[in-house]
Enzyme design. Structure first.
Site, PDB file in Angstrom:
ATOM      1  N   GLU A 148      -9.158 -11.139  -7.596  1.00  0.00           N
ATOM      2  CA  GLU A 148      -8.234 -10.060  -7.394  1.00  0.00           C
ATOM      3  C   GLU A 148      -7.238  -9.845  -8.435  1.00  0.00           C
ATOM      4  OE1 GLU A 148      -7.207 -10.070  -3.291  1.00  0.00           O
ATOM      5  OE2 GLU A 148      -9.037  -9.558  -2.535  1.00  0.00           O
ATOM      6  N   HIS A 193      -1.741  -5.385   1.272  1.00  0.00           N
ATOM      7  CA  HIS A 193      -3.062  -6.220   1.260  1.00  0.00           C
ATOM      8  C   HIS A 193      -2.690  -7.505   0.859  1.00  0.00           C
ATOM      9  CE1 HIS A 193      -6.688  -7.792  -0.368  1.00  0.00           C
ATOM     10  NE2 HIS A 193      -6.202  -8.044  -1.391  1.00  0.00           N
ATOM     11  N   ASN A 208      -1.531  -0.398   7.468  1.00  0.00           N
ATOM     12  CA  ASN A 208      -0.897  -1.534   7.837  1.00  0.00           C
ATOM     13  C   ASN A 208      -0.289  -2.315   6.727  1.00  0.00           C
ATOM     14  OD1 ASN A 208      -3.213  -2.190   5.957  1.00  0.00           O
ATOM     15  ND2 ASN A 208      -4.333  -3.407   7.502  1.00  0.00           N
ATOM     16  N   TYR A 231     -12.330  -3.943  -3.392  1.00  0.00           N
ATOM     17  CA  TYR A 231     -12.869  -4.424  -1.962  1.00  0.00           C
ATOM     18  C   TYR A 231     -14.354  -4.703  -2.038  1.00  0.00           C
ATOM     19  CZ  TYR A 231      -8.694  -2.986   0.452  1.00  0.00           C
ATOM     20  OH  TYR A 231      -7.146  -2.901   0.904  1.00  0.00           O
ATOM     21  N   LYS A 276       0.857  -1.291   0.173  1.00  0.00           N
ATOM     22  CA  LYS A 276      -0.037   0.015  -0.120  1.00  0.00           C
ATOM     23  C   LYS A 276       0.819   1.427  -0.095  1.00  0.00           C
ATOM     24  CE  LYS A 276      -3.823  -2.202   2.467  1.00  0.00           C
ATOM     25  NZ  LYS A 276      -4.652  -2.378   3.860  1.00  0.00           N
TER      26      LYS A 276
HETATM   27  P1  ADP Z   1      -7.029  -7.263   5.827  1.00  0.00           P
HETATM   28  O1  ADP Z   1      -6.331  -6.097   4.941  1.00  0.00           O
HETATM   29  O2  ADP Z   1      -6.438  -7.452   6.817  1.00  0.00           O
HETATM   30  O3  ADP Z   1      -7.520  -8.232   4.873  1.00  0.00           O
HETATM   31  P2  ADP Z   1      -9.961  -6.217   5.677  1.00  0.00           P
HETATM   32  O4  ADP Z   1     -10.229  -6.881   4.387  1.00  0.00           O
HETATM   33  O5  ADP Z   1     -10.915  -6.484   6.935  1.00  0.00           O
HETATM   34  O6  ADP Z   1      -8.364  -6.465   6.418  1.00  0.00           O
HETATM   35  O7  ADP Z   1      -9.810  -4.734   5.617  1.00  0.00           O
HETATM   36  C1  ADP Z   1      -9.264  -4.079   4.665  1.00  0.00           C
HETATM   37  C2  ADP Z   1      -8.275  -2.950   4.819  1.00  0.00           C
HETATM   38  O8  ADP Z   1      -9.312  -1.926   5.589  1.00  0.00           O
HETATM   39  C3  ADP Z   1      -7.607  -3.110   5.954  1.00  0.00           C
HETATM   40  O9  ADP Z   1      -6.301  -3.593   5.814  1.00  0.00           O
HETATM   41  C4  ADP Z   1      -7.318  -1.697   6.710  1.00  0.00           C
HETATM   42  O10 ADP Z   1      -6.348  -0.874   5.974  1.00  0.00           O
HETATM   43  C5  ADP Z   1      -8.603  -0.907   6.808  1.00  0.00           C
HETATM   44  N1  ADP Z   1      -9.560  -0.964   7.550  1.00  0.00           N
HETATM   45  C6  ADP Z   1     -10.359  -2.102   8.015  1.00  0.00           C
HETATM   46  N2  ADP Z   1     -11.033  -1.678   9.160  1.00  0.00           N
HETATM   47  C7  ADP Z   1     -10.779  -0.519   9.250  1.00  0.00           C
HETATM   48  C8  ADP Z   1     -11.392   0.619  10.094  1.00  0.00           C
HETATM   49  N3  ADP Z   1     -12.034   0.332  11.127  1.00  0.00           N
HETATM   50  N4  ADP Z   1     -11.251   1.873  10.079  1.00  0.00           N
HETATM   51  C9  ADP Z   1     -10.132   2.286   9.221  1.00  0.00           C
HETATM   52  N5  ADP Z   1      -9.569   1.425   8.384  1.00  0.00           N
HETATM   53  C10 ADP Z   1      -9.927   0.061   8.355  1.00  0.00           C
HETATM   54 MG    MG Z   2      -8.975  -8.183   3.186  1.00  0.00          MG
END
Ligand code: ADP
Ligand code: MG
Length: 198
Positions: free
Chosen positions: A167, A156, A153, A51, A11
């Site tokens: 994807e 992805h 974080n 997403y 990211k």
């Molecule tokens: P992952 O990336 O671990 O698969 P998710 O698919 O659940 O997680 O969420 C996608 C991305 O959305 C996360 O990596 C994070 O950057 C962002 N995200 C998730 N929940 C929140 C939140 N409550 N507030 C802000 N950003 C969020």
């Molecule tokens: Mg995810």
């Protein structure tokens, strides 16, 4: 199974933290094979599509956030997972289009699960030490929510084989994915380790 593929996106914060090499190093050293890679600045539509490939994602991401607040004894900002998910999607579109990202396809045995294990849990505050998110970043839902921004974080990674297929199709043309053999695959997968002794 050894040909399983998964999508990884470094990211914008991962690029700015100069972690491209570190992330590739961690995925490479476990034995996965890099079969496609490019740098680009994604547009809003592309991120939104990414997403929402999984129609249940909006509710799942909302629920995960609500559960995380509750497990720490805090009151969640939203109580309805769908409205939480919609809010998060808007925030994410903003986050992912800030600057360049690196998109990659990694291939190998249990690639989807192995990469998720190396990447760590979504919220860096609770991601395990030793994972990419656990080792290189310190964000949390609460810090992100105070500023109304995405949880930073770093990367992805697809969360299921079905998601990975959709994807990869969204981010790469078939001809951008290279089919080749890595010499180490014999050591990782083959029955006989012949040809070692001279
Ligand atoms: P992952 O990336 O671990 O698969 P998710 O698919 O659940 O997680 O969420 C996608 C991305 O959305 C996360 O990596 C994070 O950057 C962002 N995200 C998730 N929940 C929140 C939140 N409550 N507030 C802000 N950003 C969020
Ligand atoms: Mg995810």
């Amino acid at each position: 199974m050894r040909r399983e593929q998964t999508l990884v996106i470094i990211k914008p914060d991962g690029i700015q933290r100069t972690l491209i090499g570190e992330i590739i190093h961690r995925l490479e050293r476990i034995g996965l094979k890099l079969v496609a890679m490019k740098m680009l600045v994604p547009d809003k539509k592309h991120v939104e599509k990414h997403y929402t490939l999984d129609p249940e994602w909006i509710e799942k991401v909302g629920q995960k956030t609500i559960d995380s607040y509750k497990s720490k004894g805090h009151k969640p900002i939203d109580t309805d997972p769908i409205s939480a998910g919609k809010r998060i999607l808007g925030i994410l579109v903003h986050y992912m289009t800030f600057g360049p990202v690196v998109a990659m396809v990694w291939q190998g045995g249990h690639a989807v699960e192995i990469v998720r294990k190396l990447v760590g849990g979504t919220e860096p505050l609770t991601s395990d030490v030793g994972t990419i998110r656990g080792d290189f970043v310190l964000d949390s839902y609460m810090i992100a929510d105070i500023s109304g921004r995405g949880v930073r974080n770093l990367l992805h990674a697809s969360s299921s084989v079905a998601d990975a297929q959709k994807e990869i199709e969204l981010w790469f043309d078939k001809k951008e994915i290279v089919n080749y053999r890595l010499v180490q695959e014999q050591i990782l997968y083959d029955v006989n380790l012949d040809g070692i002794l001279e």
